[in-house]
Design an enzyme around this catalytic site. Structure first.
Site, PDB file in Angstrom:
ATOM      1  N   GLU A 365       0.854  -1.302   0.013  1.00  0.00           N
ATOM      2  CA  GLU A 365      -0.043   0.006   0.255  1.00  0.00           C
ATOM      3  C   GLU A 365       0.942   1.207   0.101  1.00  0.00           C
ATOM      4  OE1 GLU A 365      -3.016  -0.347  -0.251  1.00  0.00           O
ATOM      5  OE2 GLU A 365      -3.288  -2.611   0.155  1.00  0.00           O
ATOM      6  N   CYS A 399      -1.545   9.553   1.889  1.00  0.00           N
ATOM      7  CA  CYS A 399      -1.353   9.034   0.591  1.00  0.00           C
ATOM      8  C   CYS A 399      -2.474   9.165  -0.337  1.00  0.00           C
ATOM      9  CB  CYS A 399      -0.969   7.457   0.702  1.00  0.00           C
ATOM     10  SG  CYS A 399      -2.197   6.457   1.618  1.00  0.00           S
TER      11      CYS A 399
END
Length: 654
Positions: A365, A399
């Site tokens: 991720e 993110c």
């Protein structure tokens, strides 16, 4: 029942009764009364202060006569002693520390000959013998001097020790049912809810984020995921029956979701509590033990252990190892059954490169450069508010932050004006009361990246609409909005991971899609338009793992939705059913009756069988109203021929 030099029979019964209330037994661990732990009471009482010893004996005498339900209530209240002022709170505190501490110490220091407790928890927690007579100063073992935590082992076990302990925990964890594992998650949720203010304080101390950011994005987010996992995750992990084709009639087709073994979770520094609890809980519900390494920049040292301990996780179900990237590399060398990594794309590449020769599966991720596309029919005020929050929440250290804002030409100026008005209202500070929108940057190295991007944009002609007064070194980076950004600028190409928002214009839907996809990243995006058909069409064409329509960063707010990226934003999914299955060995199972029947596709092979199979295939896949009838007749003919052919095959010369 054991006898004691210090405790009367009634006091000893009180100890056993309280022990079974506090330690009813977890997984393969026995309850307190079956562990022989009470047999160690005298050795502990020998070295206690006389006043403390007599006080504890009187308490155990009284507790002997209380019903178990009342004891559970008393210790539940004692756990919340901070809520009670004055002497009452002090009394509950002493009950919580004294009696519970006594029970836990005896239980986890079980010295039974067969070592039952030791085998289950995977490490030795024996009471240390003192080197002198009772009353003399004790020698402190080196492990305690170095900060050993009760029940959870050293704070800093070596990678090898951590994996040995976690792997030893598989046996006891495997004895828990899925519902029992879910029960532990519900208890963990109660612990977090009860301690949320303390947790927020620790998050702020490590990260410098605003208080409401810590409460909502980390505490609320973790609780939301725990609730989904304990309520809906069980269904995702139960045995599943799936379709069996006509050619396999009489058989059952199943999918089993089994644990992988021991999972290594490496988490980032921007959401240290949420990114610890959610993957740990997901892997645990799927039946895995976990080795967890937090970022060295925001370790929240001791907090996760305390929450797990209070939620009655056995010590070797989750091991926590602290350290920098070199420790992460050592952990991967221990060959976990999976690596779940959340962090930068650069570090993700290193993790993948190290794991590949070991054939250790990896889920990554990674970072993003997320686009927000606003069409001319969108609500300008709402889009501006969404852009401000999406770009600057957690000081841009997410993110999935909005890092590129594309606005259709017709509304570019009014949306820019509304956005700047939103930004001017933002208050910055590491607050203690919730009255700040954004806090500080967490690390100096990330400040340096933001400075490099800002200086590069300024040198190449970008126009700064706000935030231009930042000194380039303070962690309190104000919201920065920039326009006239070109493809050559770092702000356009690289992940900034800070409170900087570049604005871009576009003319057509086609151009918007092209610009949104003009990035090596593909983590998240948002599309804004009253025309939902257009919004869905554009969302489908953006290459990304997550997309929100008329909202921002909202897909990750639903724990039922899988989360993950494409391109250089990584691969794999966690959260939701797909995320739970990623922590499983997804096993395909076919069940047939144990009969004398030989399958048609088994030996012998003959020309006649070849022709019959050809006809079977023709009727099965051609379609049409008569095809199934012909298929059934051919199947019966094939089955009859196979019985006859088998007899000849058995008589074939060897």
């Amino acid at each position: 029942m054991s006898t004691s030099r210090h405790l009367s029979p009634t006091q000893l019964k009180g100890l056993l009764k309280v022990g079974d209330v506090l330690v009813p037994g977890l997984g393969g661990l026995p309850p307190f009364s079956a562990s022989h732990a009470a047999g160690e009471a005298d050795r502990m009482f020998d070295y206690m202060n006389e006043a403390d010893r007599e006080g504890l004996k009187r308490v155990l005498f009284l507790l002997r006569f209380l019903p178990r339900w009342l004891l559970r209530l008393i210790f539940f209240v004692a756990t919340h002693h901070r809520l009670f002022p004055g002497p009452l709170g002090a009394a509950f505190r002493m009950l919580n520390i004294g009696v519970k501490g006594c029970v836990m110490t005896l239980y986890y220091s079980d010295l039974t000959p067969d070592g039952a407790i030791y085998r289950e928890i995977g490490w030795d927690a024996k009471i240390v013998e003192r080197e002198g007579a009772p009353g003399e100063a004790a020698s402190v073992p080196s492990a305690a001097r170095e900060g050993e935590r009760p029940f959870l082992g050293p704070k800093r076990p070596t990678p090898k020790e951590a994996f040995e302990r976690a792997r030893s925990g598989r046996a006891s964890l495997s004895r828990l049912t899925l519902e029992e594992r879910a029960k532990h998650l519900r208890e963990l949720s109660r612990v977090i809810l009860r301690r949320r203010e303390e947790i927020v304080e620790r998050i702020q101390a490590d990260t410098g984020k605003s208080r409401l950011d810590a409460l909502v994005s980390e505490v609320f987010g973790a609780l939301d995921c725990l609730q989904w996992l304990s309520s809906h995750g069980k269904r995702a992990l139960r045995e599943r029956r799936v379709h069996t084709p006509w050619t396999l009639m009489g058989k059952r087709s199943l999918i089993w979701f089994e644990p992988l073994g021991t999972v290594l979770v490496i988490s980032p520094w921007n959401y240290p509590f949420y990114q610890a609890i959610v993957p740990i809980a997901s892997a645990f519900l799927a039946g895995n033990t976990v080795v967890y390494k937090p970022s060295e920049w925001t370790p929240l040292e001791g907090l996760i252990e305390d929450c797990l301990l209070e939620a009655q996780f056995a010590p070797n179900w989750v091991q926590i190892v602290y350290g920098d990237g070199s420790v992460g590399r050592e952990l991967i060398e221990e060959r976990p059954d999976k690596v779940f990594f959340t962090g930068s794309t650069r570090t993700g590449r290193s993790v993948l490169a190290q794991a590949a020769p070991l054939l250790v599966p990896v889920e990554l991720e990674l970072g993003g450069k997320d686009p927000m596309v606003v069409f001319e029919d969108a609500n300008i005020e709402r889009a501006a508010a969404g852009a401000a929050w999406g770009a600057f929440t957690n000081t841009g250290q997410s993110c999935t932050s909005v890092e590129r804002l594309y606005v259709q030409e017709a509304i570019y100026e009014p949306l820019k004006k509304a956005l700047l008005e939103e930004v001017r209202r933002i208050r910055q500070g590491v607050d203690r009361d919730g009255n700040a929108e954004i806090g500080a940057m967490t690390t100096d190295f990330q400040v340096a990246i933001v400075r490099r991007h800002v200086e590069d944009a300024r040198a190449k002609g970008a126009r700064f609409l706000c935030g231009q007064d930042w000194d380039g070194s303070s962690r309190m980076i104000p919201p920065i909005v920039v326009e006239d950004v070109t493809d050559e600028m770092l702000l356009c190409r690289e992940e900034t991971f800070g409170p900087v928002l570049p604005l871009f214009k576009f003319r057509s839907e086609e151009e918007a899609v092209e610009l949104a996809n003009k990035s090596p990243y593909g983590l998240s995006a948002s599309v804004w338009s009253k025309d939902l058909e257009r919004a869905r069409r554009v969302a489908a064409r953006i290459v990304t793992g997550n997309v929100s329509i008329n909202n921002v960063m909202v897909t990750e707010g639903n724990p039922a939705l899988p989360f993950g990226g494409t391109k250089e934003s990584g691969f794999g999914r966690y959260k939701g059913e797909q995320g739970l299955h990623s922590f499983c060995n997804v096993k395909s199972v076919m069940i047939d009756r144990d009969s004398g029947k030989i399958e048609a596709n088994w030996y012998p092979y003959t020309r006649e069988k070849y022709l019959l199979f050809g006809a079977l295939i023709e009727h099965l896949f051609r379609g049409g109203p008569l095809s199934f009838f012909r298929f059934a007749l051919t199947g019966l003919k094939l089955e009859g021929y196979c019985k006859r052919a088998r007899e000849g095959y058995r008589n074939r010369a060897r």
